[in-house]
Design a protein around this motif. Structure first.
Motif, PDB file in Angstrom:
ATOM      1  N   VAL A 240     -23.931 -14.737  73.626  1.00 17.39           N
ATOM      2  CA  VAL A 240     -22.716 -13.900  73.725  1.00 17.39           C
ATOM      3  C   VAL A 240     -23.226 -12.681  74.559  1.00 17.39           C
ATOM      4  CG1 VAL A 240     -21.162 -12.557  72.089  1.00 17.39           C
ATOM      5  CG2 VAL A 240     -21.776 -14.822  71.342  1.00 17.39           C
ATOM      6  N   MET A 241     -24.208 -11.978  74.342  1.00 16.98           N
ATOM      7  CA  MET A 241     -24.528 -11.004  75.217  1.00 16.98           C
ATOM      8  C   MET A 241     -24.566 -11.240  76.582  1.00 16.98           C
ATOM      9  SD  MET A 241     -27.359  -8.666  72.995  1.00 16.98           S
ATOM     10  CE  MET A 241     -28.198  -9.947  72.174  1.00 16.98           C
ATOM     11  N   VAL A 242     -25.297 -12.388  76.931  1.00 15.89           N
ATOM     12  CA  VAL A 242     -25.139 -12.665  78.286  1.00 15.89           C
ATOM     13  C   VAL A 242     -23.753 -13.093  78.898  1.00 15.89           C
ATOM     14  CG1 VAL A 242     -25.806 -14.336  79.970  1.00 15.89           C
ATOM     15  CG2 VAL A 242     -27.381 -13.637  78.000  1.00 15.89           C
ATOM     16  N   ILE A 243     -23.011 -13.599  78.104  1.00 15.12           N
ATOM     17  CA  ILE A 243     -21.591 -13.932  78.365  1.00 15.12           C
ATOM     18  C   ILE A 243     -20.784 -12.553  78.842  1.00 15.12           C
ATOM     19  CG2 ILE A 243     -19.298 -14.473  77.840  1.00 15.12           C
ATOM     20  CD1 ILE A 243     -21.029 -16.899  76.518  1.00 15.12           C
TER      21      ILE A 243
ATOM     22  N   VAL B 116     -18.441  -9.397  86.696  1.00 17.97           N
ATOM     23  CA  VAL B 116     -17.090  -9.949  87.439  1.00 17.97           C
ATOM     24  C   VAL B 116     -16.085  -9.107  87.488  1.00 17.97           C
ATOM     25  CG1 VAL B 116     -15.555 -11.597  87.488  1.00 17.97           C
ATOM     26  CG2 VAL B 116     -17.967 -12.464  87.185  1.00 17.97           C
ATOM     27  N   THR B 117     -15.923  -8.268  86.490  1.00 18.13           N
ATOM     28  CA  THR B 117     -14.822  -7.243  86.315  1.00 18.13           C
ATOM     29  C   THR B 117     -15.120  -6.157  87.283  1.00 18.13           C
ATOM     30  OG1 THR B 117     -14.424  -7.946  84.062  1.00 18.13           O
ATOM     31  CG2 THR B 117     -13.408  -5.866  84.858  1.00 18.13           C
ATOM     32  N   VAL B 118     -16.318  -5.406  87.415  1.00 21.65           N
ATOM     33  CA  VAL B 118     -16.553  -4.562  88.195  1.00 21.65           C
ATOM     34  C   VAL B 118     -16.542  -4.882  89.933  1.00 21.65           C
ATOM     35  CG1 VAL B 118     -18.830  -3.122  89.000  1.00 21.65           C
ATOM     36  CG2 VAL B 118     -17.869  -3.341  86.594  1.00 21.65           C
ATOM     37  N   ILE B 119     -16.954  -6.121  90.074  1.00 26.60           N
ATOM     38  CA  ILE B 119     -17.025  -6.648  91.660  1.00 26.60           C
ATOM     39  C   ILE B 119     -15.562  -6.793  91.729  1.00 26.60           C
ATOM     40  CG2 ILE B 119     -17.431  -8.633  93.052  1.00 26.60           C
ATOM     41  CD1 ILE B 119     -20.305  -9.044  91.211  1.00 26.60           C
ATOM     42  N   ALA B 120     -14.784  -7.443  91.090  1.00 30.88           N
ATOM     43  CA  ALA B 120     -13.380  -7.589  91.350  1.00 30.88           C
ATOM     44  C   ALA B 120     -12.607  -6.202  91.491  1.00 30.88           C
ATOM     45  CB  ALA B 120     -12.697  -8.289  90.307  1.00 30.88           C
ATOM     46  N   GLY B 121     -12.890  -5.109  90.627  1.00 29.80           N
ATOM     47  CA  GLY B 121     -12.293  -4.083  91.049  1.00 29.80           C
ATOM     48  C   GLY B 121     -12.955  -3.417  92.240  1.00 29.80           C
ATOM     49  N   THR B 122     -13.905  -3.524  92.674  1.00 28.54           N
ATOM     50  CA  THR B 122     -14.522  -2.973  93.781  1.00 28.54           C
ATOM     51  C   THR B 122     -13.665  -3.432  94.948  1.00 28.54           C
ATOM     52  OG1 THR B 122     -16.480  -4.343  93.957  1.00 28.54           O
ATOM     53  CG2 THR B 122     -16.484  -2.303  92.787  1.00 28.54           C
ATOM     54  N   ARG B 123     -13.529  -4.648  95.049  1.00 24.86           N
ATOM     55  CA  ARG B 123     -12.688  -5.383  96.205  1.00 24.86           C
ATOM     56  C   ARG B 123     -11.403  -4.930  96.558  1.00 24.86           C
ATOM     57  NH1 ARG B 123     -13.560 -11.717  96.842  1.00 24.86           N
ATOM     58  NH2 ARG B 123     -15.195 -11.399  98.297  1.00 24.86           N
ATOM     59  N   GLN B 124     -10.642  -4.533  95.163  1.00 25.59           N
ATOM     60  CA  GLN B 124      -9.287  -3.928  95.096  1.00 25.59           C
ATOM     61  C   GLN B 124      -9.409  -2.426  95.408  1.00 25.59           C
ATOM     62  OE1 GLN B 124      -7.743  -4.558  91.526  1.00 25.59           O
ATOM     63  NE2 GLN B 124      -7.517  -6.640  91.641  1.00 25.59           N
ATOM     64  N   ILE B 125     -10.353  -1.620  95.510  1.00 22.83           N
ATOM     65  CA  ILE B 125     -10.693  -0.378  95.697  1.00 22.83           C
ATOM     66  C   ILE B 125     -11.068  -0.043  96.973  1.00 22.83           C
ATOM     67  CG2 ILE B 125     -11.599   1.949  94.978  1.00 22.83           C
ATOM     68  CD1 ILE B 125     -11.581   0.720  92.142  1.00 22.83           C
ATOM     69  N   SER B 126     -11.668  -0.969  97.825  1.00 22.51           N
ATOM     70  CA  SER B 126     -12.024  -0.893  98.899  1.00 22.51           C
ATOM     71  C   SER B 126     -11.146  -0.199 100.059  1.00 22.51           C
ATOM     72  CB  SER B 126     -12.860  -2.235  99.622  1.00 22.51           C
ATOM     73  OG  SER B 126     -11.660  -3.133  99.725  1.00 22.51           O
TER      74      SER B 126
ATOM     75  N   VAL C 264     -22.027 -10.823  82.059  1.00 24.60           N
ATOM     76  CA  VAL C 264     -21.367 -11.764  83.342  1.00 24.60           C
ATOM     77  C   VAL C 264     -19.952 -11.256  83.299  1.00 24.60           C
ATOM     78  CG1 VAL C 264     -20.749 -13.908  84.200  1.00 24.60           C
ATOM     79  CG2 VAL C 264     -22.838 -13.541  83.113  1.00 24.60           C
ATOM     80  N   ALA C 265     -19.089 -11.154  82.449  1.00 25.64           N
ATOM     81  CA  ALA C 265     -17.737 -10.838  82.330  1.00 25.64           C
ATOM     82  C   ALA C 265     -17.763  -9.516  82.770  1.00 25.64           C
ATOM     83  CB  ALA C 265     -17.162 -11.067  80.878  1.00 25.64           C
ATOM     84  N   ALA C 266     -18.390  -8.399  82.242  1.00 30.03           N
ATOM     85  CA  ALA C 266     -18.432  -7.088  82.905  1.00 30.03           C
ATOM     86  C   ALA C 266     -18.672  -7.105  84.337  1.00 30.03           C
ATOM     87  CB  ALA C 266     -19.298  -6.455  81.917  1.00 30.03           C
TER      88      ALA C 266
END
Length: 58
Positions: free
Chosen positions: A25-28, A35-45, A31-33
């Motif tokens: 559960v901690m690993v999941i 992916v969220t950060v990576i997706a957010g940086t693409r929108q903010i670029s 990973v979710a956090a």
């Protein structure tokens, strides 16, 4: 709520460490956090980053 608190305290204080289910559960969550950060940086670029030409013409 108190049972969750007691479980967390026993996991932290106990010398056994997390069980395989708690570890997964901690690993999941990590990973979710991530992916969220990576997706957010693409929108903010900045827009100029997406307009970089792939091929240069002479």
């Amino acid at each position: 709520m108190k049972t969750l608190r007691k479980k967390l305290e026993s996991m932290i204080v106990g010398g056994e460490g997390p069980s395989p289910i708690e570890y997964s559960v901690m690993v999941i969550l990590l990973v979710a956090a991530s992916v969220t950060v990576i997706a957010g940086t693409r929108q903010i670029s900045h827009p100029y980053i997406s307009r970089v030409p792939v091929q240069t013409t002479r």
